[in-house]
Motif scaffolding. Structure first.
Motif, mmCIF file in Angstrom:
data_model
loop_
_atom_site.group_PDB
_atom_site.id
_atom_site.type_symbol
_atom_site.label_atom_id
_atom_site.label_comp_id
_atom_site.label_asym_id
_atom_site.label_seq_id
_atom_site.Cartn_x
_atom_site.Cartn_y
_atom_site.Cartn_z
ATOM 1 N N LEU A 34 34.171 33.215 50.816
ATOM 2 C CA LEU A 34 33.743 33.376 49.849
ATOM 3 C C LEU A 34 34.114 34.516 49.298
ATOM 4 C CD1 LEU A 34 31.025 33.904 48.406
ATOM 5 C CD2 LEU A 34 30.365 34.951 49.916
ATOM 6 N N GLU A 35 34.660 33.814 47.975
ATOM 7 C CA GLU A 35 35.065 35.615 47.230
ATOM 8 C C GLU A 35 34.211 35.923 45.737
ATOM 9 O OE1 GLU A 35 38.774 35.383 43.801
ATOM 10 O OE2 GLU A 35 39.100 35.423 46.387
ATOM 11 N N LEU A 36 33.789 36.610 45.492
ATOM 12 C CA LEU A 36 33.358 37.464 44.174
ATOM 13 C C LEU A 36 34.152 38.559 43.790
ATOM 14 C CD1 LEU A 36 29.914 38.167 46.359
ATOM 15 C CD2 LEU A 36 30.634 36.256 45.138
ATOM 16 N N ASP A 37 34.198 38.124 42.509
ATOM 17 C CA ASP A 37 35.709 39.116 41.789
ATOM 18 C C ASP A 37 34.944 38.836 39.895
ATOM 19 O OD1 ASP A 37 37.989 39.581 40.867
ATOM 20 O OD2 ASP A 37 38.602 37.879 40.173
ATOM 21 N N MET A 38 34.668 40.259 40.242
ATOM 22 C CA MET A 38 34.059 40.815 38.520
ATOM 23 C C MET A 38 33.039 40.334 38.457
ATOM 24 S SD MET A 38 38.332 40.167 36.987
ATOM 25 C CE MET A 38 36.988 41.706 35.448
ATOM 26 N N MET A 39 32.275 40.227 39.087
ATOM 27 C CA MET A 39 30.478 40.064 38.799
ATOM 28 C C MET A 39 30.086 41.198 38.002
ATOM 29 S SD MET A 39 29.472 37.716 41.554
ATOM 30 C CE MET A 39 28.224 37.431 40.723
ATOM 31 N N ASN A 40 30.142 41.426 36.766
ATOM 32 C CA ASN A 40 29.964 42.790 36.200
ATOM 33 C C ASN A 40 28.383 42.947 36.178
ATOM 34 O OD1 ASN A 40 33.001 43.282 36.347
ATOM 35 N ND2 ASN A 40 32.979 42.742 34.030
ATOM 36 N N GLY A 41 27.982 43.708 36.694
ATOM 37 C CA GLY A 41 26.585 43.919 36.764
ATOM 38 C C GLY A 41 26.091 43.472 38.106
ATOM 39 N N LEU A 42 26.707 43.115 38.645
ATOM 40 C CA LEU A 42 25.930 42.029 39.963
ATOM 41 C C LEU A 42 25.094 44.039 40.644
ATOM 42 C CD1 LEU A 42 25.818 40.603 42.305
ATOM 43 C CD2 LEU A 42 27.346 41.226 43.675
#
Length: 305
Positions: A34-42
């Motif tokens: 799982l990769e979460l990259d630059m989910m601005n606002g999480l």
């Protein structure tokens, strides 16, 4: 949408540059990477994935206090380059964790530097891990900043220390030997210099980086293997290698790859200890060594405009 009832065979998931997601909950019996990259606002993240082996979280919480719960007892690789506070981020027991990676640790900066504080809390959260990867960044002009590495006073119990240093021409001795002084169990040291010799010229003898004391009051009794890539050939680089051999009597193998603009030197080979396999490689391909920032290889779609 991506949890087990809708995606019963999901193994890999990458969410990149996604806006408008303030809360994300993934419950999957099959997810492995799982990769979460630059989910601005999480703001809130929950991952319940018993088969998860690799997790990368990068710049999602935009350096605010994250609220996260990660339940993945089989996790082997954790990359966390984001805000971190153990009061709000919960990890399940991770007995299989092999590699911990966090990037952008400033060697010089200001004492209230939030990124450094979060990195320290993350590093102190895991008492034991096989390999630790750190990327250290230097400022080009050090006159406006203070030396910060002495704040780093605790690291996990590790066997392999991998350092990526963007030094901008500065000496690495003080910072690297400080980290080694708090990592007595290191058996392998990997140092990658990311300088561009056309731009990052060696600094002068009056630079602040050469005024810092090299902590050499200890012995690296079990350090057996050292690899240095993009060796620049500056005076303080030779001093670093010589000091390593002096402090590490049991080094069995030393591999140095010269930067493609560095000049070969017989002095380098003369620094080795008797009985050490000392290999010097000459890079003629102009390879640019870069740390991996993603769990997933690039695809042609990544370069579409």
């Amino acid at each position: 949408m991506v949890s087990s009832p809708r995606c019963p065979a999901l193994r890999e998931l990458c969410v990149s540059i996604a806006r408008g997601v303030d809360s994300l909950c993934i419950i999957s019996e099959t997810l492995e990477r799982l990769e979460l990259d630059m989910m601005n606002g999480l703001e809130e993240l929950t991952v319940n994935a018993p088969m998860l082996r690799a997790l990368n979280v990068h710049a999602c919480f935009t350096w605010r206090k994250p609220v996260a719960a990660i339940y993945s007892s089989r996790l082997e690789l954790l990359w966390w380059s984001d805000a971190f506070d153990p009061s709000f981020v919960v990890f399940s027991e991770m007995a299989n964790l092999q590699q911990l990676t966090t990037f952008n640790i400033p060697v010089y900066g200001r004492f209230d530097f939030k990124l450094l504080q979060d990195s320290l809390m993350l590093l102190q959260h895991f008492p034991v891990v096989s390999q630790l990867d750190l990327k250290l960044n230097y400022e080009r002009d050090l006159s406006r900043y203070v030396y910060l590495m002495n704040i780093v006073n605790k690291l996990p119990n590790i066997k392999i220390l991998s350092l990526w240093l963007h030094t901008k021409g500065h000496s690495i001795g003080a910072s690297v030997f400080h980290l080694l002084s708090i990592c007595p169990g290191v058996r392998k040291l990997k140092v990658t210099l990311r300088d561009n010799l056309k731009v990052d010229t060696p600094c002068t003898s009056v630079c602040a980086c050469q005024q810092e004391n090299w902590n050499t009051s200890y012995t690296l009794d079990i350090l057996e293997e050292v690899e240095i890539r993009n060796f620049r050939g500056s005076e303080h680089d030779f001093a670093f290698v010589e000091t390593l051999f002096t402090m590490s009597p049991v080094i069995r193998k030393m591999t140095i790859t010269l930067h493609h603009l560095a000049s070969p030197s017989e002095l380098l080979r003369s620094l080795g200890n008797l009985g050490t396999c000392f290999e010097i490689k000459y890079d003629t391909s102009e390879v640019s060594y870069e740390p991996l920032f993603s769990l997933f290889p690039e695809t042609p779609d990544d370069h579409c405009s």
